[in-house]
Design an enzyme around this catalytic site. Structure first.
Site, short mmCIF file in Angstrom:
data_model
loop_
_atom_site.label_atom_id
_atom_site.label_comp_id
_atom_site.label_asym_id
_atom_site.label_seq_id
_atom_site.Cartn_x
_atom_site.Cartn_y
_atom_site.Cartn_z
N ARG A 55 -8.23 28.77 -20.22
CA ARG A 55 -8.59 27.84 -19.14
C ARG A 55 -7.83 28.23 -17.88
NH1 ARG A 55 -4.17 26.40 -18.43
NH2 ARG A 55 -4.83 25.21 -16.62
N GLY A 56 -8.18 27.54 -16.78
CA GLY A 56 -7.59 27.92 -15.49
C GLY A 56 -8.58 28.87 -14.83
N ALA A 57 -8.86 28.62 -13.54
CA ALA A 57 -9.95 29.34 -12.87
C ALA A 57 -9.84 30.87 -12.97
CB ALA A 57 -10.06 28.88 -11.42
N ASP A 104 -9.89 25.19 -8.40
CA ASP A 104 -10.99 25.74 -9.18
C ASP A 104 -12.09 26.29 -8.28
OD1 ASP A 104 -9.63 23.79 -11.15
OD2 ASP A 104 -10.82 25.22 -12.32
N ARG A 129 -18.58 27.23 -17.95
CA ARG A 129 -17.95 26.11 -17.24
C ARG A 129 -18.44 26.16 -15.79
NH1 ARG A 129 -11.75 24.75 -18.02
NH2 ARG A 129 -12.49 22.67 -17.47
N ASN A 161 -9.96 20.64 -7.76
CA ASN A 161 -8.90 20.97 -8.71
C ASN A 161 -8.83 19.85 -9.75
OD1 ASN A 161 -6.77 22.80 -9.54
ND2 ASN A 161 -5.34 21.17 -8.99
N LYS A 162 -7.94 20.01 -10.71
CA LYS A 162 -7.83 19.06 -11.82
C LYS A 162 -7.84 17.61 -11.36
CE LYS A 162 -7.90 19.80 -15.26
NZ LYS A 162 -9.23 19.71 -15.91
#
Ligand code: MRU
Length: 353
Positions: free
Chosen positions: A53-55, A243, A96, A253-254
């Site tokens: 995970r993580g862009a 992201d 995603r 973002n989150k």
């Protein structure tokens, strides 16, 4: 590979003997286990489950997934191979929706295949070279942006962050957390308040693991403590990742990032976004055009399959929110620190050598 990173890169994603090797982030920090596979569908599943995970990291994973897919395509000729490859790669790019790095990397792979001249065997080799290049390029961008970002952190600093934007979220160095860890590695006296990051706890599970590795001092806080910490302490900055950043600087973002930006504004704390330019979507004008991923309700109602609320209730599950550009003090990229208005400054960075 960068000659000298200031911290040891995290072993997030590697290629070995025709397989992709990923650290399983659903198991961290209690278990350090790896997923090794030569099946692109296993990588897609890992992206969807947030095992990776993580862009930037899912961009690299997407690129390697296309190589695995290419290795299993049986085609009569190179044109048929290219057609099947493009279909499979497009499906990988959709695992995603919010992080633009995934589409950015997969589109690079598709473009390479479409314009390639040579045999299927040569094309497979070329695609693997390109995936390695994308991984190395990400490591380099994160290294440079972490150096630029560390420059805005004072000698004696108390900062805050949300989600995990460390080596685990990239090819190994990180973005916002990379900035903080680089400042620490440079000898600055940095302390970081780590928001736990409900519902999937990337802060409490992953940042704590990464910050321990680099011996960067931190305090874990619940997300709801952020306002009170900003009120009590004189923070030197809030550092978050992204992201997807629209051309005007609006940043997805989150979930919870936007709340921190509003709080930072109220408490006069500079709010920084750190991301490589591959996270900027120059094709969209503003954050209104960013698709926000909805996750399964069970991610809010359960922790590791333990249910703690009643069934059959309405649950909101956006994985990200969008922070308006006006609340962002600076966007730290591999080219430097862009300032408002971002439509101009990001475009200048894009064109800078
Ligand atoms: O749902 P996740 O864990 O993939 O969300 C990740 C984030 O929001 C990060 O802040 C972002 O991708 C930047 S990672 C360098």
């Amino acid at each position: 590979m960068i000659a000298e990173t200031l911290i040891e890169p995290t072993p997030t994603i590697e290629w070995a003997d025709g397989k992709v090797r990923l650290i399983d982030q659903t198991k961290l920090p209690l278990e350090e286990t790896y997923i090794e596979t030569d099946d692109h569908l296993t990588v897609c599943d890992a992206i969807q489950r947030l095992a990776i995970r993580g862009a930037p990291a899912i961009g690299v994973a997407g690129a390697y997934a296309t190589v695995l897919a290419a290795n299993r395509i049986e085609a009569e000729d190179v044109e048929q191979f290219k057609k099947t490859f493009t279909e499979k790669a497009e499906a990988i790019g959709q695992t995603r929706p919010t992080a633009v790095n995934l589409k950015w990397a997969v589109n690079k792979m598709i473009d390479r295949a479409q314009t390639f001249e040579g045999s299927v065997v040569e094309l497979r080799d070329d695609l693997l070279d390109l995936a390695h290049e994308i991984r190395g390029d990400d490591l380099g961008r994160c290294h440079s942006l972490s150096l630029h970002g560390a420059g805005v952190i004072p000698e004696d600093a108390n900062v805050m962050t949300v989600c995990n934007t460390g080596g685990l979220a990239t090819s190994g160095i990180g973005t916002a957390l990379g900035v903080i860890q680089y400042a620490h590695a440079q000898g600055k006296d940095v302390h970081v308040n780590v928001c736990e990051t409900r519902p999937l706890l990337q802060g409490s599970r992953l940042n704590t693991w990464e910050l321990k590795r680099t011996a960067t001092p931190f305090t874990l806080i619940t997300d709801s403590m952020a306002a009170s910490i900003m009120n009590i302490h004189d923070l030197d900055g809030v550092f978050v990742g992204a992201d997807r950043i629209a051309s005007n600087g609006d940043t997805a973002n989150k979930i919870g990032t936007y709340s921190l930006a509003v709080l930072a504004k109220h408490h006069s704390v500079p709010f920084y976004v750190a991301a490589p330019l591959s996270t900027v979507d120059f094709e969209i004008k503003s954050g209104e055009e960013i698709p926000v991923e909805e996750r399964a309700p069970s991610e809010v109602t359960r922790i590791r399959d333990v249910q703690f609320t009643i069934e059959d209730i309405d649950v909101a599950t956006p994985a990200f929110d969008v922070t308006p550009a006006e609340l962002i003090h600076g966007i730290i990229t591999e080219k430097g620190v862009a300032r408002y208005p971002y439509t101009t400054s990001l475009e200048e960075q894009r064109n800078a050598r």
